[in-house]
Design a protein around this motif. Structure first.
Motif, PDB file in Angstrom:
ATOM      1  N   GLY A 125     -78.675 -20.253   0.734  1.00 13.12           N
ATOM      2  CA  GLY A 125     -78.241 -21.444   1.457  1.00 13.12           C
ATOM      3  C   GLY A 125     -76.994 -21.222   2.283  1.00 13.12           C
ATOM      4  O   GLY A 125     -76.831 -21.797   3.366  1.00 13.12           O
ATOM      5  N   GLU A 126     -76.095 -20.371   1.787  1.00 12.21           N
ATOM      6  CA  GLU A 126     -74.836 -20.108   2.489  1.00 12.21           C
ATOM      7  C   GLU A 126     -75.011 -19.140   3.654  1.00 12.21           C
ATOM      8  O   GLU A 126     -74.347 -19.278   4.689  1.00 12.21           O
ATOM      9  CB  GLU A 126     -73.812 -19.525   1.509  1.00 12.21           C
ATOM     10  CG  GLU A 126     -73.250 -20.513   0.512  1.00 12.21           C
ATOM     11  CD  GLU A 126     -72.235 -21.446   1.153  1.00 12.21           C
ATOM     12  OE1 GLU A 126     -71.505 -21.000   2.057  1.00 12.21           O
ATOM     13  OE2 GLU A 126     -72.202 -22.629   0.766  1.00 12.21           O
ATOM     14  N   MET A 127     -75.882 -18.165   3.499  1.00 14.91           N
ATOM     15  CA  MET A 127     -75.915 -17.047   4.434  1.00 14.91           C
ATOM     16  C   MET A 127     -76.931 -17.191   5.558  1.00 14.91           C
ATOM     17  O   MET A 127     -76.733 -16.649   6.653  1.00 14.91           O
ATOM     18  CB  MET A 127     -76.180 -15.744   3.667  1.00 14.91           C
ATOM     19  CG  MET A 127     -75.926 -14.500   4.503  1.00 14.91           C
ATOM     20  SD  MET A 127     -75.989 -13.007   3.524  1.00 14.91           S
ATOM     21  CE  MET A 127     -77.697 -13.002   3.030  1.00 14.91           C
ATOM     22  N   LEU A 128     -78.014 -17.900   5.316  1.00 12.25           N
ATOM     23  CA  LEU A 128     -79.074 -17.963   6.320  1.00 12.25           C
ATOM     24  C   LEU A 128     -78.745 -19.016   7.371  1.00 12.25           C
ATOM     25  O   LEU A 128     -79.388 -20.056   7.490  1.00 12.25           O
ATOM     26  CB  LEU A 128     -80.422 -18.229   5.652  1.00 12.25           C
ATOM     27  CG  LEU A 128     -80.890 -17.145   4.684  1.00 12.25           C
ATOM     28  CD1 LEU A 128     -82.251 -17.482   4.109  1.00 12.25           C
ATOM     29  CD2 LEU A 128     -80.906 -15.761   5.340  1.00 12.25           C
ATOM     30  N   VAL A 129     -77.699 -18.710   8.151  1.00 11.10           N
ATOM     31  CA  VAL A 129     -77.199 -19.624   9.181  1.00 11.10           C
ATOM     32  C   VAL A 129     -77.137 -18.893  10.516  1.00 11.10           C
ATOM     33  O   VAL A 129     -76.983 -17.670  10.583  1.00 11.10           O
ATOM     34  CB  VAL A 129     -75.806 -20.180   8.821  1.00 11.10           C
ATOM     35  CG1 VAL A 129     -75.868 -20.985   7.526  1.00 11.10           C
ATOM     36  CG2 VAL A 129     -74.774 -19.056   8.695  1.00 11.10           C
TER      37      VAL A 129
END
Length: 350
Positions: free
Chosen positions: A187-191
């Motif tokens: 959730g944090e990284m796939l941006v």
């Protein structure tokens, strides 16, 4: 010839993972960068930044575009990044009057970083699925043999009797925690990464947030402010890759020692010897130790790469390119070998 054992035509049989390797090929990287350019054109057309005709021309050209890899190699040698030459080739393929609409408002790091995240998305799914499979196989070992007794060892000396379940839980439970960590990091990284020349998206004015959100949506990523010089997410991911390999290394080390002692574990199959045909070497167990130690040494380099000076660093960024793919490959190979090793356990304890 390959410089990396992870995609070596021979050594990859021991150290590689085909599913992971394909996402780090040159063609996969270029495809991800082209996906960025396609989505950017569409998002900017939606927000009135470029003409819809320009976006249509870009999308049409990308449908048949074949990059000149030799020119890309020469370009990256001169520019330090592949994107300037890639954009030049794209503009030539599109032609006037829409060529200048390609890559509008973006910078090389937007393309490369978002391309990396696009490729890490299926890699994370693969790591998660294989972690689940290894955990399930170890749970199966515990269910079959958990009530049996074995000698507990502290500081490699006999201590007191324990059950097989006690030992197997020390292999399985960290993997359950790693899956939770991986889900949190997903959730944090796939941006998306989209900041323009210095992170301000100055060419897009007050429509910049809307373009970035649309770009993220088209790519199947979450929206987030630019993170050109903020590499903590990737360093966190590298740390988890080392934790995964390290926990599997403990599993491998224990199995190798149990096989050495004799009588504690029975493994199906094993590696052969050219000089001693009677031997069955615990190859998978040994390689888990090797890969754990490899990732433990590499993770410090990813922490070095946190030091991005000002708004962009060429040196720290390039260091990531050298290290992160190999760490991903090592973690994936560890999971592959651990899954095989867990399946080889025919008996354990007495």
């Amino acid at each position: 010839m390959s410089f990396s054992p992870f995609d070596h035509p021979v050594l990859s049989g021991l150290l590689g993972d085909d599913e992971t390797a394909r996402h780090f090929s040159a063609l996969a990287e270029i495809e991800a960068m082209l996906d960025f350019e396609r989505a950017l054109a569409e998002a900017e057309a939606d927000q009135g930044i470029i003409e819809r005709e320009a976006a249509a021309a870009i999308v049409a050209a990308l449908g048949t575009f074949k990059p000149d890899l030799a020119a890309l190699k020469a370009g990256v040698g001169q520019d330090g990044v592949v994107v300037p030459e890639l954009v030049r080739q794209l503009r030539a393929a599109i032609g006037k009057p829409h060529d200048k609409a390609v890559h509008f408002g973006a910078t090389s790091q937007d393309v490369i970083d978002t391309g990396l995240i696009l490729r890490l998305k299926p890699v994370i799914a693969h790591l998660d699925a294989t972690l689940s499979e290894v955990t399930d196989r170890l749970a199966g070992v515990e269910a079959r043999f958990g009530s049996r007794l074995m000698m507990g060892k502290t500081r490699m000396q006999a201590a007191i009797p324990i059950t097989v379940a006690d030992r197997v839980r020390s292999w399985r439970e960290p993997l359950v925690r790693h899956r939770k960590r991986l889900d949190e990091q997903r959730g944090e990284m796939l941006v998306v990464q989209f900041g323009g020349a210095a992170g301000t998206l100055e060419k897009l004015g007050d429509r910049a947030p809307a373009v970035r959100a649309a770009l993220a949506a088209k790519l199947g990523l979450a929206d987030a402010p630019q993170w050109h010089s903020q590499r903590d997410r990737l360093a966190d991911f590298a740390s988890l890759l080392s934790l995964i390999a390290g926990s599997l290394g403990k599993f491998g080390q224990d199995v190798a020692l149990m096989a050495q002692a004799g009588g504690e574990i029975v493994l199906q199959g094993g590696g052969g010897s050219s000089a001693m045909p009677h031997k069955q070497n615990p190859v998978a167990a040994e390689i888990l130790v090797t890969l754990a130690r490899f990732n433990a040494t590499q993770v410090s380099g990813m922490h070095q790469a946190l030091v991005h000076e000002q708004e962009r660093s060429g040196a720290a960024w390039t260091l990531e390119w050298l290290i992160l793919p190999q760490m991903v490959a090592a973690a994936a190979a560890s999971l592959r070998q651990a899954k095989a090793l867990a399946g080889q356990i025919e008996a354990i304890g007495t």
